[in-house]
Each structure stands twice: as structure tokens, then as C-alpha cells.
Write a protein that holds these residues in place. Structure first.
Motif, PDB file in Angstrom:
ATOM      1  N   LEU A 362      78.321  69.420  -5.862  1.00 12.26           N
ATOM      2  CA  LEU A 362      77.754  68.713  -4.717  1.00 12.26           C
ATOM      3  C   LEU A 362      77.922  67.206  -4.857  1.00 12.26           C
ATOM      4  CD1 LEU A 362      76.123  68.583  -2.087  1.00 12.26           C
ATOM      5  CD2 LEU A 362      74.034  68.586  -3.489  1.00 12.26           C
ATOM      6  N   ARG A 379      81.077  67.071   2.416  1.00 12.20           N
ATOM      7  CA  ARG A 379      80.565  67.625   1.162  1.00 12.20           C
ATOM      8  C   ARG A 379      81.777  68.062   0.334  1.00 12.20           C
ATOM      9  NH1 ARG A 379      77.655  72.784  -0.379  1.00 12.20           N
ATOM     10  NH2 ARG A 379      77.614  72.660  -2.660  1.00 12.20           N
ATOM     11  N   THR A 421      67.526  66.229  -3.306  1.00 17.55           N
ATOM     12  CA  THR A 421      67.615  67.584  -2.759  1.00 17.55           C
ATOM     13  C   THR A 421      66.261  68.271  -2.872  1.00 17.55           C
ATOM     14  OG1 THR A 421      68.304  68.549  -4.874  1.00 17.55           O
ATOM     15  CG2 THR A 421      70.048  67.787  -3.373  1.00 17.55           C
ATOM     16  N   ASP A 423      64.388  72.532  -2.322  1.00 14.46           N
ATOM     17  CA  ASP A 423      64.684  73.980  -2.341  1.00 14.46           C
ATOM     18  C   ASP A 423      65.717  74.314  -3.407  1.00 14.46           C
ATOM     19  OD1 ASP A 423      62.974  74.184  -0.111  1.00 14.46           O
ATOM     20  OD2 ASP A 423      64.646  73.791   1.254  1.00 14.46           O
ATOM     21  N   GLU A 424      65.419  73.833  -4.625  1.00 17.32           N
ATOM     22  CA  GLU A 424      66.282  74.120  -5.779  1.00 17.32           C
ATOM     23  C   GLU A 424      67.721  73.658  -5.544  1.00 17.32           C
ATOM     24  OE1 GLU A 424      65.747  78.262  -6.595  1.00 17.32           O
ATOM     25  OE2 GLU A 424      63.833  77.937  -7.615  1.00 17.32           O
ATOM     26  N   GLY A 425      67.857  72.527  -4.903  1.00 17.64           N
ATOM     27  CA  GLY A 425      69.170  71.918  -4.722  1.00 17.64           C
ATOM     28  C   GLY A 425      69.961  72.394  -3.534  1.00 17.64           C
ATOM     29  N   GLN A 426      69.380  73.220  -2.677  1.00 20.45           N
ATOM     30  CA  GLN A 426      70.124  73.774  -1.548  1.00 20.45           C
ATOM     31  C   GLN A 426      69.882  73.025  -0.246  1.00 20.45           C
ATOM     32  OE1 GLN A 426      72.501  76.135  -2.102  1.00 20.45           O
ATOM     33  NE2 GLN A 426      71.850  75.550  -4.173  1.00 20.45           N
ATOM     34  N   THR A 427      69.058  71.976  -0.295  1.00 19.85           N
ATOM     35  CA  THR A 427      68.740  71.229   0.920  1.00 19.85           C
ATOM     36  C   THR A 427      68.853  69.737   0.654  1.00 19.85           C
ATOM     37  OG1 THR A 427      67.188  72.947   1.641  1.00 19.85           O
ATOM     38  CG2 THR A 427      66.984  70.786   2.679  1.00 19.85           C
ATOM     39  N   SER A 448      70.236  72.111   5.453  1.00 19.59           N
ATOM     40  CA  SER A 448      70.563  73.257   4.618  1.00 19.59           C
ATOM     41  C   SER A 448      72.056  73.242   4.295  1.00 19.59           C
ATOM     42  CB  SER A 448      70.212  74.561   5.334  1.00 19.59           C
ATOM     43  OG  SER A 448      70.735  75.676   4.637  1.00 19.59           O
ATOM     44  N   LEU A 449      72.385  73.248   3.005  1.00 19.14           N
ATOM     45  CA  LEU A 449      73.788  73.288   2.609  1.00 19.14           C
ATOM     46  C   LEU A 449      74.404  74.651   2.867  1.00 19.14           C
ATOM     47  CD1 LEU A 449      73.518  71.299  -0.736  1.00 19.14           C
ATOM     48  CD2 LEU A 449      74.661  70.555   1.356  1.00 19.14           C
ATOM     49  N   GLU A 450      73.581  75.677   2.959  1.00 22.53           N
ATOM     50  CA  GLU A 450      74.092  77.030   3.180  1.00 22.53           C
ATOM     51  C   GLU A 450      74.424  77.270   4.643  1.00 22.53           C
ATOM     52  OE1 GLU A 450      72.747  81.711   2.461  1.00 22.53           O
ATOM     53  OE2 GLU A 450      71.480  80.069   1.759  1.00 22.53           O
ATOM     54  N   THR A 451      73.546  76.860   5.546  1.00 19.97           N
ATOM     55  CA  THR A 451      73.733  77.152   6.972  1.00 19.97           C
ATOM     56  C   THR A 451      74.201  75.953   7.777  1.00 19.97           C
ATOM     57  OG1 THR A 451      71.449  76.614   7.578  1.00 19.97           O
ATOM     58  CG2 THR A 451      71.901  78.860   6.798  1.00 19.97           C
TER      59      THR A 451
END
Length: 796
Positions: A362, A379, A421, A423-427, A448-451
């Protein structure tokens, strides 16, 4: 002529106590507080200075000219609400460059003396202060002249011991000669450049420094690295390596020192050279386009989440943004022990802008393009650079309404910044201005890096205007919040993002209660071609538009170029914001019964292939006509007493409005440029040179249209203006033209002043000139006064 003072109601707004310096440490419970200096006197501006390589240097102190310090430093503990003064300092001392050690146990700062800067430290617990060496710091080129290395050592830039100042010879050995290079390029109109070999020797003497490594525990100090003209220094996160940039000779007579040739070296922690990274020539001949860069390696920076990995970028388009290529930039990196060949990382399609580090999978890269006003946030994956970066945002930076905001970083104990970040690095956490047709509402979002979806964590709420300033490094659930209202100055709070808990940091009272109840309105209107405009209307307390007699009004603006008409009219100010009255703004005239239309929209639009400056005159005229029509129609402005003014580019605009309209009873042009042939390699957002479009440069010179100026024009200029393109000769020649053409004009040259005015005497006199000018020409009738030839250049 002696210095004059405006009416007392206006003068009372000049020396208001400014907000203090506030410096948060690694522990958010502690803040260094220090009082900001008031305006200097004209005697202080008379301090010696030498003008070299684009710098103004005080030769007695090896500091930038005009260096002034803060006063009364103290430590505030938020949990107890107590302030404690630093101990053992000289009485009435002045201090600069406050810094916390990475572990938050030490405070460092520089004492400003008559001989130069002296480094001091204080323990956070005892607050007992002690000096670190003599007042021999070399700060001639500006910046913070020392740095914590860990929490137990300093690197300090000192003068060269035993160096002798060069003497100016009285004998003439020959002429000053320069040769052209035969290469095409475009340099803006720089000031204070080197002119001869004596200047070269003088710059070498003042700019050369030696770094010293100082141990806090023992006081031991030793020379570190080679002496030289040090333009940059940055340590790796593990503290074992440094990148240093040295300016090299021969020096240029055509550009300032930050464009001189240089070398970039990699050093170990003992100050010895590990590797030479770049040898770069003087930057005199870049392509004549915005976004042009050198072809050598540039923008060296350490990867923040890695012990010692060094990045830089190189242009793939020859440094010329006009070249059509798939990718403009190639990033490279090296890591300890720095023995191999540079490794390629990602390529960027646009010009490199910035990097934000997070972890191996990241990081954020930002690239941009001037022609399209495009900024892309990507990213990417530092540990797998072959992986294609993902676009998070592709944004037109003129489009304030759709600005997604910026990613937030926090500092590590290494003093390097990484992405914040959740949420454990996911946001990711993002902060933006929240501009809209109803005004800005700053926000904090979670991405959100996922969505790729965003959710709102916090937003400013009326009737307040609130701004998140930064997140606390050690507890990033807290951020520093500035909160204000239209009649309440900003105060600061530590605000918890999740539960809303707050700790109040400041309690500043209203700075000018005599104007607390003046009226403010954001006025919207359209210009002739449909472009939406707005401006900030201020009227005296109790004034009733359409009921009370219309007021004299001062309109103040600064033109802004756009490539999109829809974006030119976007609203970027809030009716809930506090209106701070700067003496350099038009707002002090509220105290004299004037209405003020501040920052009224002055967009210059050039869509598609059209250049904004081709229709500059027509557009400023339409902007002004729409504004005056609106103000008169509201019953606010007396059409016979409408004045227009501006500073710098706003002065240029003012002269054009007097030449090309009959809307104004008079104009005030401060520190402007009026002859564009004196800035032949571009100005503001104009990329084309005089030789490409000579007719545009001539037509855009108010000097050429001086014969059309029939309304009285007041010209004010700092006699030592060092700003690029606004030499004092600009106002002198404009006044001479108006004078000889039989126009009504006045020229005021403020001694020792630069592009912005600093001395209390100068600011008071400037306000007197402006007020007297408007009062004298408020009748709406042609003046009988002949063009005044009085200049204030002979003021002591």
C-alpha cells in the motif's frame, strides 16, 4: 512627506495581537506555545541585507533578511490546563524554529541574537534551558538549520570557522561578460540575481556551511560530512543513511540558487560518502511549458515504512510535457547497502506529483497534467512494482465540488510519515473541503481499499464552520479541530473521531469587537455570458440595503484562470466562516463606513484550445459589470462612489478596468505589473512567450492603454519589491505615463518594503493613502486636481 495615519477607527485594526504559535509534540497532552511578533518598525526593516542568487540575506546574522522571533515560550499541558514558562532564557528574547525531539522529552529552538542564531534545548520535565554552542549557525538560505537525529543528537549547520568575508575591490579589471548557450528555454523574470564575480564570492561566503554532529548527553560535537552549500538533507527511517544535496559552481547569473548545478550524495551515519546519486547541471533552459522538468534524477525521498529504501523519479518525455508519450515518469529505488544498480519501480502516465507510504502492498502516487488540470491518485504496491497501479481518483483540480479530498498521514517515531489507516489497514482516512453551491462543509471520510466505497466519519455542521487540521500521531482517533462562526474567531479543540469527546485547546476572544456585528453576505449573480459568479459582501452594522442611502464601496479581487466555465463559478467560501480583518485586506474600511465587496469573482476562462489571456480584457470587464450591476441593484453601492482595487495581479486587473470601463470613481493598484513586455517569458498562468504572441503581450499591458484611463488611479509599491515580474519600475513607468498624459494619478513608494508590506508605519500609511484617495474622489464628479507628481521615494 512624513508617514501618515488613517482615521483612528481604521488604525485600531492594525496592531491587533495575532494568534500564538502552537506546536504539538509526540505526546498530545503537551503543546509549545509562543507569542507571535507584532509588525516590525521601519527601523527594523532598515537592517542590512545583501541580495544574492534570488535570496536576501542579513550579512550580520547569516539569516534571511527580516528574520524575527516569537516571544514568551511556554509549555501547556492540556490535561491540567496549566502553562509553564521555559526557564533560564534571556529576558525579552526572541526565538524561532521550535521542534520536539522524536520521543517528546526535549524541546529545541533557536535564539535570535544580533550576531545570528544560537541553538537551545529544554527538558520537558524541568523546562530548564541551555545553549548548544555559539550563535554561529548558518541559516542564510533559510529553512530549519538543525535536525534531531534520534532524540539524543543534533545535526547543526554552522558557519565556516575562520572564513573571511571578501572585500569589494575598487579597481576595475574588465567588463562583466555572459555568453548564451545556444539552447532554447524560458526563464521567468527573476530578481536579486548574481551580477559579477564579487557577488559570486559573497554568495559563496554566506551560503557555505559545515554540518556538526552534537551529542546531547556529553555535549561532544564533531564535524560531519564535507562543508559546502547545502541545499537539502534527509535521513533514512533507520537513521543510518542520509541524502545530501550540495550546490556546485560555476554559479549562474540567470537563475536563483535553487536552479544552480548540484550534486546529490548518499552518506552513512558517520557522514562519509557511500554513493554519488546525481550530478545535475544548472536549470536555465527548460522547455517553455508548465510541467517541464530536468531529465536527470530528481525528487529523492526515503520510503517511510522501510528502514532504508531510497526513491527518485526520472522523466521519460525529455522533460517536455508537449511530447506525446505513454508514460512521463519512471520511478527508481535503491536500498541498503546501496551497491547495486537502480531498480525500476512504477511508471506514471502524467507528471510525478507526490508519494504517500503505507506498507509493502500500500502506497499512494499522485501524478498530474497542467493542460487538462487533471490530478490522478493511484494505489500501488511497492514490494511488487510490476503490479499495475489502481486509480482511486481521477480529478480535475478546478472542480471543487467533486474534489474527493486528500489521504491523511501520521508521523512515526522516526519522524517519517505513513498513511493513516483503520480496520486493520483496509481503510484509508481522507479529509476534504466539501465544497458545494451552499458553501464548503469540511469532512473526514473512510475509503475502503477493498470496495472503493467511501463513508462519512465526520462533517462540519452549521452554524459552525469546522476544519480538521491534523490527526494526533500517537492516538489517531483524535484530531485537531478548528471551529469558528461568522462572529466568533477560530478556536482549537482535540476532537475524538468516534465518540465526539473534546478537549478545548484555546479560548481566543473576538479580536475586534467594534466590528463584531458588521454584516456579511455571500452574493451570487451571473455575468453576461452566463458564467455564475459570487463575492463576499460586507456592510457596516445596521445598514439596510434598499432602505438606507447607498454606500461608497471598495471592490477587491484577484483574477484566476480556468479551463471550464462551469467550474469557474463554483462557491468556495462559507457564510459561517469568521472574517479575519487583515490590514492588507480591504476590510478595515468597514470601520470608515464603506461597504466592501471582497474577493469578488474574477474568472478568466479559456475552454478547449482557447487561451484565457486572449479574452482577458473582455472577461474582466464582464466580471466587473455584473458585480457593479448587482451591488447597485441591491441598493448597497452608490454608483458614483464605487472603487476597485487589488494587489499584484489584482493591481494589473485594476488598471485594465479603469482603462476599459467607466464603472469606477477610482482605482487602487498595489505592487502590480503593468508592462508585460518586461515579463517576456510568461506570467501567472500564461505559458507562451512574448515572441510567440507579441500582440497578446502588448494588448495585455495596461501601460499601452494608459491614455484610456480617465478615473483616478492610486499606485502603491514596495520600493524593494523582489517578487518575480513586479519590479518597482512597473509602477514608476505607469505613473510617468499617466502623469505625462494629463491623467489623475498618485505614486506611493514605501521604503524598504517588499512585495507585501511589513512595517507598522508602512501599513498605516498605505491605509491613509487608500482612505484619502477614496474620500478625495468620492464626489462622482470629474476632479479639478491636476495629476499629482508627488512620489514618496524620498521618505527616510
Amino acid at each position: 512627506m512624513t508617514y501618515q495615519r488613517p482615521p483612528q477607527a481604521i488604525a485600531d485594526l492594525v496592531n491587533l495581537k495575532p494568534d500564538p504559535l502552537m506546536l504539538f509534540g509526540p505526546d498530545p497532552d503537551y503543546i509549545v506555545i509562543a507569542d507571535r511578533p507584532m509588525y516590525p518598525s521601519i527601523e527594523e526593516l532598515k537592517e542590512p541585507k545583501v541580495k544574492l542568487a534570488g535570496r536576501q540575506i542579513n550579512p550580520d546574522t547569516f539569516t534571511p533578511y527580516g528574520t524575527r522571533g516569537f516571544h514568551n515560550p511556554r509549555l501547556r499541558q492540556l490535561s491540567t490546563g496549566t502553562d509553564r514558562e521555559l526557564q533560564g532564557l534571556p529576558e525579552e528574547g526572541a526565538y524561532r524554529y521550535f521542534t520536539w525531539s522524536p520521543d517528546g522529552t526535549q524541546i529545541a529552538f533557536c535564539l535570535v541574537t544580533d550576531h545570528g542564531l544560537q541553538l537551545w534545548t529544554a527538558s520537558r520535565t524541568s523546562l530548564q534551558c541551555r545553549p548548544v554552542g555559539e550563535a554561529d549557525i548558518n541559516n542564510s538560505l533559510g529553512g530549519v538549520p538543525y535536525d534531531f537525529i534520534g532524540s539524543d543528537r543534533f545535526l547543526i549547520k554552522r558557519r565556516i570557522s575562520g572564513a573571511t568575508k571578501p572585500e569589494r575591490t575598487t579597481s576595475i579589471t574588465g567588463p562583466a561578460v555572459q555568453d548564451s548557450s545556444g539552447k532554447e528555454g524560458a526563464n521567468r523574470t527573476y530578481t536579486n540575481l548574481l551580477e559579477n564575480e564579487y557577488d559570486v564570492a559573497l554568495f559563496r561566503y554566506f551560503a557555505t556551511g559545515q554540518l556538526w554532529m552534537h551529542r546531547l548527553d556529553t555535549g561532544e560535537e564533531r564535524a560531519w560530512a564535507e562543508p559546502g552549500i547545502i541545499a537539502g538533507l534527509g535521513d533514512s527511517p533507520d537513521g543510518n543513511y542520509f541524502v545530501i544535496t550540495y550546490v556546485q559552481e560555476p554559479f549562474s547569473f540567470n537563475v536563483p540558487y535553487d536552479k544552480f548545478s548540484d550534486k546529490v550524495q548518499l552518506l552513512d551515519k558517520e557522514g562519509y560518502v557511500v554513493r554519488e546519486l546525481a550530478q545535475r547541471p544548472t536549470v536555465e533552459h527548460l522547455p517553455p511549458a508548465f510541467g517541464a522538468v530536468i531529465t536527470e534524477p530528481r525528487r529523492f525521498s526515503w520510503r517511510s515504512d522501510h528502514p532504508a529504501q531510497l526513491y527518485w523519479t526520472e522523466a521519460l518525455d525529455g522533460g517536455d510535457p508537449r511530447t506525446e508519450v505513454d508514460h512521463r515518469e519512471q520511478l527508481y529505488y535503491l536500498e541498503a547497502p546501496f551497491t547495486g544498480a537502480p531498480q525500476p519501480s512504477i511508471k506514471l502516465p502524467l507528471r510525478f506529483g507526490a508519494l504517500r507510504w503505507g506498507r509493502g502492498d500500500l502506497a499512494i502516487a499522485i501524478d498530474w497534467d497542467w493542460t487538462t488540470r487533471r490530478q490522478v491518485t493511484r494505489r500501488w504496491y511497492p514490494d511488487t512494482p510490476e503490479r499495475t497501479p489502481e486509480i482511486l481518483f481521477d480529478h480535475n483540480w478546478e472542480d471543487n465540488y467533486n474534489d474527493p479530498g486528500s489521504v491523511i498521514t501520521v508521523s512515526l517515531p522516526s519522524d517519517h510519515s505513513v498513511l493513516l489507516t483503520r480496520d486493520e489497514g483496509q481503510t484509508l482516512v481522507m479529509v476534504g473541503n466539501g465544497h458545494s453551491p451552499d458553501g464548503p462543509r469540511p469532512f473526514i471520510d473512510a475509503l475502503s481499499l477493498e470496495t472503493g466505497e467511501k463513508s462519512r466519519l465526520w462533517e462540519s455542521s452549521p452554524p459552525y464552520f469546522e476544519r480538521p487540521l491534523f490527526f494526533v500521531d500517537q492516538d489517531p482517533n483524535y484530531f485537531l479541530l478548528a471551529r469558528e462562526q461568522s462572529n466568533e474567531r477560530p478556536n482549537f479543540y482535540l476532537h475524538h473521531l468516534l465518540n465526539g469527546d473534546e478537549v478545548r485547546v484555546t479560548n481566543f476572544p473576538h479580536p475586534y469587537p467594534q466590528l463584531q456585528h458588521t454584516q456579511y453576505e455571500l452574493v451570487s449573480y451571473d455575468r453576461q455570458d452566463g458564467v455564475q459568479l459570487s463575492g463576499e459582501l460586507h456592510t457596516p452594522e445596521g445598514f439596510r440595503p434598499g432602505v438606507d442611502a447607498p454606500l461608497p464601496i471598495l471592490m477587491w479581487a484577484y483574477p484566476q484562470e480556468y479551463k471550464d466555465a462551469d467550474k469557474a463559478g463554483q462557491v468556495t467560501s462559507s457564510t459561517h466562516q469568521f472574517r479575519r480583518i487583515s490590514p492588507l485586506s480591504p476590510l478595515p474600511f468597514l470601520a470608515a463606513g464603506y461597504a466592501v465587496f471582497d474577493d469578488f469573482a474574477m474568472p478568466i476562462v479559456g475552454e478547449g484550445d482557447d487561451e484565457p489571456n486572449e479574452t482577458f480584457i473582455e472577461q474582466v470587464r464582464m466580471n466587473a459589470e455584473a458585480a457593479v450591476q448587482k451591488l447597485v441593484g441591491m441598493g448597497v453601492a452608490d454608483p458614483a462612489r464605487v472603487f476597485v482595487g487589488g494587489h499584484s495581479y489584482g493591481a494589473f486587473m485594476t488598471a485594465h478596468l479603469l482603462a476599459h470601463t467607466e464603472l469606477f470613481a477610482g482605482g487602487i493598484a498595489r505592487s502590480g505589473a503593468f508592462n508585460r513586455t518586461l515579463t517576456p517569458f510568461g506570467f501567472q498562468a500564461e505559458e507562451r512567450t512574448f515572441w510567440q504572441v507579441p500582440e497578446t503581450y502588448v494588448r495585455l499591458s495596461p501601460f499601452v492603454h494608459a491614455d484610456k484611463i480617465d478615473s483616478p488611479l492610486l499606485l502603491i509599491h514596495g520600493a524593494d519589491d523582489s517578487n518575480s515580474g513586479t519590479y518597482p519600475v512597473q509602477s514608476k513607468r505607469m505613473f510617468a505615463a499617466l502623469d505625462n498624459l494629463g491623467k489623475t494619478a498618485r505614486l506611493c513608494l514605501l521604503p524598504y518594503e517588499d512585495h507585501g508590506y511589513a512595517a507598522e508605519e508602512s501599513i498605516l500609511h498605505m491605509l491613509w493613502e487608500m482612505h484619502s484617495w477614496m474620500e478625495q474622489h468620492s464626489t462622482g464628479k470629474p476632479t479639478d486636481q491636476a495629476s499629482t507628481t508627488e512620489s514618496l521615494a524620498t521618505l527616510p
